[in-house]
Design a protein around this motif. Structure first.
Motif, PDB file in Angstrom:
ATOM      1  N   PHE A 286      -9.856  -7.254   3.287  1.00 46.22           N
ATOM      2  CA  PHE A 286     -10.384  -6.044   4.206  1.00 46.22           C
ATOM      3  C   PHE A 286      -8.931  -5.491   4.859  1.00 46.22           C
ATOM      4  O   PHE A 286      -9.281  -4.331   5.366  1.00 46.22           O
ATOM      5  CB  PHE A 286     -11.365  -6.494   5.326  1.00 46.22           C
ATOM      6  N   ILE A 287      -7.864  -6.372   4.752  1.00 48.21           N
ATOM      7  CA  ILE A 287      -6.755  -5.710   5.337  1.00 48.21           C
ATOM      8  C   ILE A 287      -5.903  -4.820   4.334  1.00 48.21           C
ATOM      9  O   ILE A 287      -5.564  -3.695   4.601  1.00 48.21           O
ATOM     10  CB  ILE A 287      -5.691  -6.622   5.712  1.00 48.21           C
ATOM     11  N   ALA A 288      -6.390  -5.174   3.104  1.00 48.08           N
ATOM     12  CA  ALA A 288      -5.782  -4.258   1.931  1.00 48.08           C
ATOM     13  C   ALA A 288      -6.680  -3.130   1.959  1.00 48.08           C
ATOM     14  O   ALA A 288      -5.979  -2.166   1.658  1.00 48.08           O
ATOM     15  CB  ALA A 288      -5.970  -5.182   0.526  1.00 48.08           C
ATOM     16  N   LYS A 289      -8.035  -3.321   2.282  1.00 51.17           N
ATOM     17  CA  LYS A 289      -8.683  -1.929   2.309  1.00 51.17           C
ATOM     18  C   LYS A 289      -8.337  -1.134   3.460  1.00 51.17           C
ATOM     19  O   LYS A 289      -8.182   0.272   3.316  1.00 51.17           O
ATOM     20  CB  LYS A 289     -10.148  -2.350   2.470  1.00 51.17           C
ATOM     21  N   LEU A 290      -8.076  -1.558   4.809  1.00 54.17           N
ATOM     22  CA  LEU A 290      -7.539  -0.854   5.743  1.00 54.17           C
ATOM     23  C   LEU A 290      -6.199  -0.130   5.229  1.00 54.17           C
ATOM     24  O   LEU A 290      -6.150   1.078   5.585  1.00 54.17           O
ATOM     25  CB  LEU A 290      -7.272  -1.799   6.995  1.00 54.17           C
ATOM     26  N   ASN A 291      -5.268  -0.860   4.537  1.00 50.85           N
ATOM     27  CA  ASN A 291      -4.353  -0.204   4.014  1.00 50.85           C
ATOM     28  C   ASN A 291      -4.403   0.913   3.184  1.00 50.85           C
ATOM     29  O   ASN A 291      -4.013   2.036   3.145  1.00 50.85           O
ATOM     30  CB  ASN A 291      -3.215  -1.286   3.177  1.00 50.85           C
ATOM     31  N   ARG A 292      -5.310   0.700   2.374  1.00 48.97           N
ATOM     32  CA  ARG A 292      -5.879   1.625   1.281  1.00 48.97           C
ATOM     33  C   ARG A 292      -6.397   3.001   2.105  1.00 48.97           C
ATOM     34  O   ARG A 292      -6.104   4.235   1.947  1.00 48.97           O
ATOM     35  CB  ARG A 292      -6.958   1.522   0.294  1.00 48.97           C
ATOM     36  N   GLU A 293      -7.236   2.556   3.132  1.00 45.95           N
ATOM     37  CA  GLU A 293      -7.781   3.935   4.066  1.00 45.95           C
ATOM     38  C   GLU A 293      -6.731   4.582   4.604  1.00 45.95           C
ATOM     39  O   GLU A 293      -6.730   5.765   4.967  1.00 45.95           O
ATOM     40  CB  GLU A 293      -8.748   3.141   4.915  1.00 45.95           C
ATOM     41  N   TYR A 294      -5.698   3.757   5.263  1.00 40.56           N
ATOM     42  CA  TYR A 294      -4.613   4.660   5.752  1.00 40.56           C
ATOM     43  C   TYR A 294      -3.734   5.421   4.935  1.00 40.56           C
ATOM     44  O   TYR A 294      -3.585   6.553   5.324  1.00 40.56           O
ATOM     45  CB  TYR A 294      -3.651   3.311   6.460  1.00 40.56           C
ATOM     46  N   ILE A 295      -3.516   4.925   3.696  1.00 42.04           N
ATOM     47  CA  ILE A 295      -2.795   5.723   2.719  1.00 42.04           C
ATOM     48  C   ILE A 295      -3.468   7.036   2.438  1.00 42.04           C
ATOM     49  O   ILE A 295      -3.121   8.169   2.449  1.00 42.04           O
ATOM     50  CB  ILE A 295      -2.630   4.840   1.429  1.00 42.04           C
ATOM     51  N   LYS A 296      -4.919   6.851   2.259  1.00 42.27           N
ATOM     52  CA  LYS A 296      -5.725   7.722   1.939  1.00 42.27           C
ATOM     53  C   LYS A 296      -5.760   9.146   3.075  1.00 42.27           C
ATOM     54  O   LYS A 296      -5.512  10.038   2.818  1.00 42.27           O
ATOM     55  CB  LYS A 296      -7.126   7.321   1.671  1.00 42.27           C
ATOM     56  N   ALA A 297      -5.703   8.423   4.190  1.00 35.61           N
ATOM     57  CA  ALA A 297      -5.845   9.376   5.367  1.00 35.61           C
ATOM     58  C   ALA A 297      -4.712  10.159   5.788  1.00 35.61           C
ATOM     59  O   ALA A 297      -4.698  11.145   5.800  1.00 35.61           O
ATOM     60  CB  ALA A 297      -6.098   8.478   6.656  1.00 35.61           C
ATOM     61  N   LYS A 298      -3.487   9.342   5.399  1.00 39.05           N
ATOM     62  CA  LYS A 298      -2.147  10.236   5.313  1.00 39.05           C
ATOM     63  C   LYS A 298      -1.808  11.139   4.287  1.00 39.05           C
ATOM     64  O   LYS A 298      -1.305  12.265   4.656  1.00 39.05           O
ATOM     65  CB  LYS A 298      -1.112   9.125   5.607  1.00 39.05           C
ATOM     66  N   ILE A 299      -2.289  10.784   3.093  1.00 41.99           N
ATOM     67  CA  ILE A 299      -1.973  11.549   1.933  1.00 41.99           C
ATOM     68  C   ILE A 299      -2.915  12.814   1.968  1.00 41.99           C
ATOM     69  O   ILE A 299      -2.625  13.923   1.686  1.00 41.99           O
ATOM     70  CB  ILE A 299      -2.022  10.751   0.761  1.00 41.99           C
ATOM     71  N   CYS A 300      -4.200  12.422   2.230  1.00 43.40           N
ATOM     72  CA  CYS A 300      -5.166  13.374   2.214  1.00 43.40           C
ATOM     73  C   CYS A 300      -5.481  14.242   3.336  1.00 43.40           C
ATOM     74  O   CYS A 300      -6.364  15.178   3.564  1.00 43.40           O
ATOM     75  CB  CYS A 300      -6.648  12.964   1.691  1.00 43.40           C
ATOM     76  N   GLY A 301      -4.652  13.978   4.568  1.00 48.74           N
ATOM     77  CA  GLY A 301      -4.712  14.603   5.653  1.00 48.74           C
ATOM     78  C   GLY A 301      -5.960  14.217   6.609  1.00 48.74           C
ATOM     79  O   GLY A 301      -6.568  14.884   7.192  1.00 48.74           O
TER      80      GLY A 301
END
Lengths: 257, 222
Positions: free
Chosen positions: A242-257
């Protein structure tokens, strides 16, 4: 509780408990003897028995947090012999039983230690920081209308399972207590994953992950450096995936705005 | 909060810079393994790199920026992590963490010191100028002789070997940690990722250790 009800051998244990009157005072270990302890007792019942003895001797009882004593509320929590919630896997302190110990054992009791969790007294810490993390984004504010019919909003089985697994977190803070860095990343990861797994929660997923991780820094929690002590100490077995998922969500949020 | 202030953002930068430096380590090791071919191998490889002209300097500059960024972030995050638990436990039992994970800052500092020495030794060539001025039979700068004469000195070889053990520990945690930070862990795969990390780290560190050890054992000589 009545000790006479038990036919079992009783145990006598050396208890080294952390005593600290408030956040400002310097704490210390005090040694006590817990007598007439039976294997069926829960760990908190053992402290209850010890506290009765202490009160009888005119000593202040050891202060500890507890509520449901069923392992589901996340209120109890102390570091028992160096392990948050004690040596039993996947249980809270209240569901740890004295059969895990033997006569003559020494038991060390410490509070959760983290800058974000100031000590209130003895083994009780102020976990308001966990509430502040939730307040910063661990919810769904999107208007979802009335109660929909069952299965009106399709959710895939893998997403439903992931969300429910993440939602098992009881917010006890053992992950923070166990983490060498005092990080709340597992707690935040569980909440971010739980809500991002469902259509209603996806709407605010990008804002949520940014807000919650920013708040984590502001509250003085440390940064995750992948020791995985959190997963090992978690009474509900919340996975570091779930920490890996959080990291993915963060990357998505920053890349996709 | 900007990415460079965020707990996750800085971890991601640590992971990406770490990954790029790891790729450099692989290329550097493969290139330097031309030592085993002899002077015609290593000296030709060195000459090829220098023939890139500005390219080699751009590459060095990029690597320096990555390295410095990684070091600064590492120190900053470690300081914050220590601050997050001002009072340590009197009795704390490790459940799952490793020596490598707990010693990242220390192995990192050892690697930082080693990199500075390594650049002064072989790139700037000011630590042992007496063995750093040769030209080989083909008129190329004699890197081969410089390397061999350096590693024949036991103290220099020992410094390199110790540094490679620090690198082994650092990468053994760093590789799987990088994958987790970039979100590439779905749960069941994590154990496998960690094992792969250990194996790859051992391969890289032992690969580098073969250079001084081969010279010390007389397998590679002038």
């Amino acid at each position: 509780m009545s000790h006479a009800a038990s036919n079992h051998e009783t145990m006598t244990l050396k208890i080294f408990a952390w005593r600290q009157k408030n956040a400002q005072e310097k704490g210390r270990f005090e040694q006590y003897t817990a007598k007439n302890i039976i294997p069926e007792m829960s760990f908190l019942e053992m402290i209850d028995v010890l506290n009765e003895d202490l009160i009888a001797q005119g000593i202040d009882p050891i202060v500890f947090d507890n509520d449901c004593r069923e392992g589901i509320c996340g209120t109890c929590g102390m570091v028992v012999n160096g392990v948050p919630h004690g040596p039993e896997d996947l249980v809270t302190s209240c569901q740890l039983h004295m059969r895990r110990f033997k006569d003559g054992d020494s038991i060390y009791l410490e509070p959760w230690r983290a800058k974000a969790f100031p000590i209130i007294r003895d083994l009780v810490v102020d976990r308001t920081a966990m509430d502040k993390l939730i307040e910063s984004g661990g919810y769904i504010s999107a208007h979802t209308g009335g109660v929909p019919d069952g299965n009106a909003i399709p959710v895939s089985k893998p997403d439903a399972d992931t969300g429910m697994d993440a939602a098992e977190c009881i917010g006890c803070g053992a992950c923070v207590a166990a983490c060498p860095n005092g990080s709340a990343m597992l707690f935040v990861g569980a909440k971010v994953t739980h809500l991002a797994s469902y259509p209603q929660g996806r709407i605010e997923a990008a804002q949520r992950v940014c807000d919650m991780t920013d708040t984590m820094v502001k509250l003085g929690f440390g940064n995750c450096s992948n020791h995985y002590e959190c997963e090992a100490a978690c009474p509900k077995g919340i996975s570091v995936r779930f920490i890996a998922k959080l990291n993915r969500e963060y990357i998505k949020a920053k890349i996709c705005g | 909060m900007s990415i460079l202030q965020s707990a996750v953002g800085r971890k991601i930068f640590m992971a990406i810079t770490g990954l790029l430096m790891f790729l450099f380590l692989v290329i550097h090791m493969l290139g330097n393994s031309s030592l085993f071919i002899g002077p015609d191998g290593l000296n030709a490889y060195a000459e090829f790199l220098h023939s890139l002209g500005a390219g080699v300097w751009i590459f060095r500059l990029v690597m320096a920026v990555l390295f410095i960024f990684h070091v600064i972030l590492g120190i900053q995050l470690t300081a914050e992590n220590r601050d997050a638990r001002p009072i340590q436990y009197m009795h704390k039992k490790d459940l799952r963490t490793t020596v490598a994970a707990k010693s990242m800052i220390y192995t990192g500092v050892v690697i930082l010191g080693f990199v500075v020495y390594h650049l002064l030794h072989f790139t700037v060539r000011i630590t042992n100028p007496e063995i750093s001025q040769g030209i080989d039979a083909a008129g190329r700068f004699d890197v081969y002789t410089m390397v061999v004469l350096s590693f024949e000195n036991f103290a220099i070889a020992a410094v390199y070997i110790i540094a490679m053990f620090a690198l082994l520990f650092h990468i053994s945690h760093g590789l799987s940690s990088m994958l987790q930070t970039l979100g590439l862990n779905n749960g069941p795969i994590l154990g496998t990722l960690q094992k792969i990390g250990y194996v790859v780290a051992a391969a890289i560190a032992l690969g580098y250790v073969t250079f001084p050890v081969s010279v010390l054992l007389g397998i590679v000589k002038v």
